[in-house]
Design an enzyme around this catalytic site. Sequence first.
Site, PDB file in Angstrom:
ATOM      1  N   LEU A 184     -41.830  20.540  11.086  1.00  0.00           N
ATOM      2  CA  LEU A 184     -42.149  19.133  11.320  1.00  0.00           C
ATOM      3  C   LEU A 184     -43.423  19.062  12.152  1.00  0.00           C
ATOM      4  CD1 LEU A 184     -38.521  18.193  12.366  1.00  0.00           C
ATOM      5  CD2 LEU A 184     -39.552  17.871  10.109  1.00  0.00           C
ATOM      6  N   GLU A 185     -44.260  18.110  11.834  1.00  0.00           N
ATOM      7  CA  GLU A 185     -45.525  17.909  12.545  1.00  0.00           C
ATOM      8  C   GLU A 185     -45.406  16.603  13.324  1.00  0.00           C
ATOM      9  OE1 GLU A 185     -47.318  17.558   8.883  1.00  0.00           O
ATOM     10  OE2 GLU A 185     -47.284  19.697   8.441  1.00  0.00           O
ATOM     11  N   ARG A 221     -37.695   9.064  10.014  1.00  0.00           N
ATOM     12  CA  ARG A 221     -36.824   7.894  10.139  1.00  0.00           C
ATOM     13  C   ARG A 221     -37.632   6.689  10.623  1.00  0.00           C
ATOM     14  NH1 ARG A 221     -32.112   8.475  13.682  1.00  0.00           N
ATOM     15  NH2 ARG A 221     -31.324   6.797  12.380  1.00  0.00           N
ATOM     16  N   SER A 222     -37.402   5.558  10.005  1.00  0.00           N
ATOM     17  CA  SER A 222     -38.086   4.324  10.378  1.00  0.00           C
ATOM     18  C   SER A 222     -37.812   3.957  11.837  1.00  0.00           C
ATOM     19  CB  SER A 222     -37.647   3.194   9.447  1.00  0.00           C
ATOM     20  OG  SER A 222     -38.205   1.974   9.852  1.00  0.00           O
ATOM     21  N   ARG A 273     -40.816   3.351  14.630  1.00  0.00           N
ATOM     22  CA  ARG A 273     -40.963   2.092  15.370  1.00  0.00           C
ATOM     23  C   ARG A 273     -41.122   2.314  16.872  1.00  0.00           C
ATOM     24  NH1 ARG A 273     -37.586  -2.167  11.834  1.00  0.00           N
ATOM     25  NH2 ARG A 273     -37.731  -0.994   9.884  1.00  0.00           N
ATOM     26  N   GLN A 320     -39.823  30.682   6.186  1.00  0.00           N
ATOM     27  CA  GLN A 320     -39.967  30.371   7.613  1.00  0.00           C
ATOM     28  C   GLN A 320     -38.660  29.838   8.190  1.00  0.00           C
ATOM     29  OE1 GLN A 320     -43.173  27.552   7.914  1.00  0.00           O
ATOM     30  NE2 GLN A 320     -41.938  25.855   7.246  1.00  0.00           N
ATOM     31  N   ASP A 370     -42.053  22.306  -1.933  1.00  0.00           N
ATOM     32  CA  ASP A 370     -42.328  22.854  -3.259  1.00  0.00           C
ATOM     33  C   ASP A 370     -41.098  23.420  -3.954  1.00  0.00           C
ATOM     34  OD1 ASP A 370     -45.136  22.437  -3.514  1.00  0.00           O
ATOM     35  OD2 ASP A 370     -45.497  24.068  -2.108  1.00  0.00           O
TER      36      ASP A 370
END
Length: 193
Positions: free
Chosen positions: A137-138, A110-111, A115, A182, A128
């Site tokens: 999530l990284e 999300r922008s 920010r 996963q 994929d």
Amino acid sequence: MRLCDRDIEAWLDDGRLSITPRPPQERISGATVDVRLGNRFRVFQGHTAAYIDLSGPKQEVAEALERVMSDEIQLGEDEAFFLHPGELALAVTYESVTLPDDLVGWLDGRSSLARLGLMVHVTAHRIDPGWQGCIVLEFFNSGKLPLALRPGMLIGALSFEPLSAPAARPYNRREDAKYKGQQGAVASRIDKD
């Protein structure tokens, strides 16, 4: 060409695309579906290894990864995970996603979070064809302040793009698929390359 909101709803309705739990209509907009943060995290314990030789012998890479990754941290409903400036952590989406063999997904952070310095998905934002499972999530905090992340908060958006034909080697049928099915914040399996 990416699917629009009407097409996303149609693919969900007829079962070609599955997002569990199914997002309400207000979380499907334009060309994306909002996804939320799950409650499972992993952090790096940097003090346990001087470095990881990513091209070294596979067994040494596996042992180093085992030393530097924490066990999975599972938060309660009202708990927060604090990501400090300069830290990298793994987390997982609340939703589980199943893509057919003829659809690729894309995850964007999300922008509003960017920010504040939060990178939601540092790299590999492609999901994929044939994918089944939660999305890892990284997270990276490039800001100046610690950020409190809570399970259930809106964290990103998925978009979907039909392929010209079904993939010959979709993820769910690949023998070398390292992250198949996963559900948790699975650590790197680069030693399986």
